[in-house]
Design a protein around this motif. Structure first.
Motif, PDB file in Angstrom:
ATOM      1  N   TYR A 177       0.992  -1.281   0.157  1.00 36.49           N
ATOM      2  CA  TYR A 177      -0.111  -0.065   0.331  1.00 36.49           C
ATOM      3  C   TYR A 177       0.829   1.348   0.079  1.00 36.49           C
ATOM      4  O   TYR A 177       0.149   2.344  -0.723  1.00 36.49           O
ATOM      5  CB  TYR A 177      -0.929   0.238   1.546  1.00 36.49           C
ATOM      6  N   ILE A 204       1.322   1.739  -3.191  1.00 39.87           N
ATOM      7  CA  ILE A 204       0.941   2.168  -4.430  1.00 39.87           C
ATOM      8  C   ILE A 204       0.454   3.614  -4.016  1.00 39.87           C
ATOM      9  O   ILE A 204       0.350   4.377  -5.215  1.00 39.87           O
ATOM     10  CB  ILE A 204      -0.567   0.998  -4.210  1.00 39.87           C
ATOM     11  N   LEU A 250       0.142   5.564  -8.067  1.00 41.28           N
ATOM     12  CA  LEU A 250      -0.415   4.106  -8.541  1.00 41.28           C
ATOM     13  C   LEU A 250      -1.696   4.836  -8.275  1.00 41.28           C
ATOM     14  O   LEU A 250      -2.593   4.856  -8.914  1.00 41.28           O
ATOM     15  CB  LEU A 250      -0.208   2.897  -7.874  1.00 41.28           C
ATOM     16  N   SER A 251      -2.125   5.472  -7.112  1.00 36.05           N
ATOM     17  CA  SER A 251      -3.469   5.324  -6.390  1.00 36.05           C
ATOM     18  C   SER A 251      -4.003   6.811  -7.249  1.00 36.05           C
ATOM     19  O   SER A 251      -5.817   6.673  -7.504  1.00 36.05           O
ATOM     20  CB  SER A 251      -3.482   5.923  -5.353  1.00 36.05           C
ATOM     21  N   LEU A 253      -7.261  -1.337  -7.833  1.00 40.99           N
ATOM     22  CA  LEU A 253      -6.121  -1.831  -6.616  1.00 40.99           C
ATOM     23  C   LEU A 253      -6.565  -3.025  -6.317  1.00 40.99           C
ATOM     24  O   LEU A 253      -5.833  -3.901  -5.679  1.00 40.99           O
ATOM     25  CB  LEU A 253      -6.717  -0.649  -5.422  1.00 40.99           C
ATOM     26  N   PHE A 284      -4.321  -5.260  -8.197  1.00 44.70           N
ATOM     27  CA  PHE A 284      -2.849  -4.541  -8.177  1.00 44.70           C
ATOM     28  C   PHE A 284      -2.981  -5.850  -7.017  1.00 44.70           C
ATOM     29  O   PHE A 284      -1.359  -6.243  -6.948  1.00 44.70           O
ATOM     30  CB  PHE A 284      -2.477  -3.695  -8.052  1.00 44.70           C
ATOM     31  N   PRO A 290      -6.060   3.273   0.025  1.00 42.29           N
ATOM     32  CA  PRO A 290      -4.475   2.511   0.561  1.00 42.29           C
ATOM     33  C   PRO A 290      -3.309   3.005   1.767  1.00 42.29           C
ATOM     34  O   PRO A 290      -3.549   1.983   3.149  1.00 42.29           O
ATOM     35  CB  PRO A 290      -3.321   2.588  -0.198  1.00 42.29           C
TER      36      PRO A 290
END
Length: 430
Positions: free
Chosen positions: A77, A80, A85-86, A111, A114, A333
């Motif tokens: 997380y 991420i 990426l979030s 999410l 991944f 995340p």
């Protein structure tokens, strides 16, 4: 800042993993205290040399996987967020769908996908380990089917929960955690009611116990305990595992006593009756409802702490994490990472309560059945079937064991035997 957070996060994970590898393989001692050697709790008295060796190997590797898996989720997380990426998931969702709920659904599918891919190697290693040590009997296709069912069941629940959660955060930045908790109370009870009849059958086939003679004896025990049970259910697990299990699930009219077919196949009738008496104790002493109450109290504290920690994290590292405000879906995340950390930290307490309840259930079962021989042999067979350690290392017990160790369970039964003999001698003397 982002690079520094990533570096220290990866370093902490590496040092943590190295510590537990050293602890489990070189430092921790799972040998039996000398006063128990030769007793029926001594694994050397009921396991052969090969089984002893395999149980130690399997337990060490399985425990290492457990301790690595949870912080791996945290580092996933964190990356991420740090890699943006979030932010990208949110952008893709907004470009794809015009409505907020659909945007949340698309963000969450990215999410979840991944996360599924990232954790797949550890999941496969765990599955492969169980196959290697003959715990799992499940085919790869069967295992993948269960993994995909897990994915979609979790996704469906997450979509509902996340949609409501961020709606609450947008409505009340200060008290969303309280409103979320209040809504979680009926949701938790509803899911407990739904679990046995909707979710569990997705994974396995459940049906009334075929052995009607055994069912009659189990229902007689239930009657003695004043449990209004009409059926005992068995579940087809032999195609998935060689392990043994029985449990109580659900609440209200949907509560069930369930036996794995592996338990029926490998244990004698007296041993099964002891297990059933143990499960009935949870009903009699209302452990399920106590557990729900404890979970709800912990979740209230957990949501409060999560809200405060999220605010502080966004204030201090929001730029590096690419989160501007807590009410932005990009912060999910961070929410999941903090909640997972708090659950891990609280697990010693919840395990301690669970071990106390299981000890009470063991005591209730032996007082009801009065068959210590069958009870001890049951725990010995459970140890053999699961290749579990009789006396696990302290950190393993604290973080992993919701049941007393086999050393504690068998020793308690031997003490019960001695108490019974003393009572008999006293009565004879009178």
């Amino acid at each position: 800042m982002a690079r520094k957070l990533g570096f220290y996060g990866a370093l902490a994970f590496f040092v943590y993993g190295l510590f537990f590898y050293w602890y489990l393989f070189y430092f921790a001692d799972s040998s039996l205290p000398f006063e128990y050697e030769g007793s029926r709790a001594d694994p050397a008295s009921f396991l052969n040399d090969r089984e002893l060796m395999l149980s130690e190997e399997y337990s060490k590797i399985r425990n290492l996987l457990f301790f690595i898996s949870t912080p791996f989720e945290w580092i996933f997380y964190l990356f991420i967020l740090l890699f943006g990426l979030s932010k990208a998931f949110k952008k893709w969702a907004e470009q794809t769908a015009p409505y907020k709920f659909l945007q949340t659904a698309i963000y969450l599918i990215w999410l979840s996908f991944f996360a599924f891919i990232a954790t797949m190697p550890l999941s496969y290693i765990s599955y492969s380990l169980s196959k290697t040590y003959n715990i799992s009997t499940q085919s790869f296709s069967g295992w993948m089917k269960d993994e995909l069912i897990d994915f979609w069941v979790n996704y469906g629940m997450m979509l509902l929960l996340v949609s409501v959660l961020y709606w609450l955060i947008n409505k009340s930045r200060k008290r969303w955690w309280l409103y979320a908790w209040l809504l979680s109370v009926p949701f938790t009870l509803f899911m407990m009611f739904l679990q046995p009849v909707v979710i569990d059958p997705l994974y396995n086939d459940f049906y009334p116990l075929k052995n009607k003679e055994l069912e009659t004896k189990i229902l007689d025990l239930a009657s003695q305990a004043k449990i209004p049970a009409e059926h005992v259910f068995e579940v087809d697990m032999a195609e998935k595992t060689n392990a043994l299990n029985a449990y109580v699930t659900g609440i209200g009219s949907n509560s069930r006593i369930v036996l794995w077919d592996t338990t029926l196949n490998k244990l004698t009738e007296d041993q099964i009756l002891f297990i059933m008496a143990h499960e009935m104790a949870h009903y009699v002493e209302k452990h399920i409802y106590i557990g729900i109450g404890g979970y709800l109290l912990l979740s209230l504290l957990g949501l409060y702490l999560t809200a405060k920690l999220m605010e502080k994290a966004v204030d201090k590292w929001g730029r590096a994490l690419k989160i501007s405000t807590v009410n932005d879906i990009r912060s999910l995340p961070l929410f999941l990472m903090i909640l997972s950390m708090l659950l891990f930290i609280s697990s010693p307490l919840s395990n301690l309560v669970s071990r106390y309840q299981e000890t009470r259930a063991d005591r209730y079962a032996i007082e009801m059945t009065k068959d210590s021989k069958a009870a001890i042999e049951t725990f010995q067979e459970l140890t053999r079937a699961g290749l579990s350690q009789v006396n696990p290392p302290p950190l393993v017990k604290i973080f992993r064991y919701g049941h007393p160790t086999m050393l504690e369970r068998i020793s308690m039964l031997e003490e019960f035997e001695m108490e019974q003999r003393k009572k008999e001698r006293d009565q004879t003397g009178d």
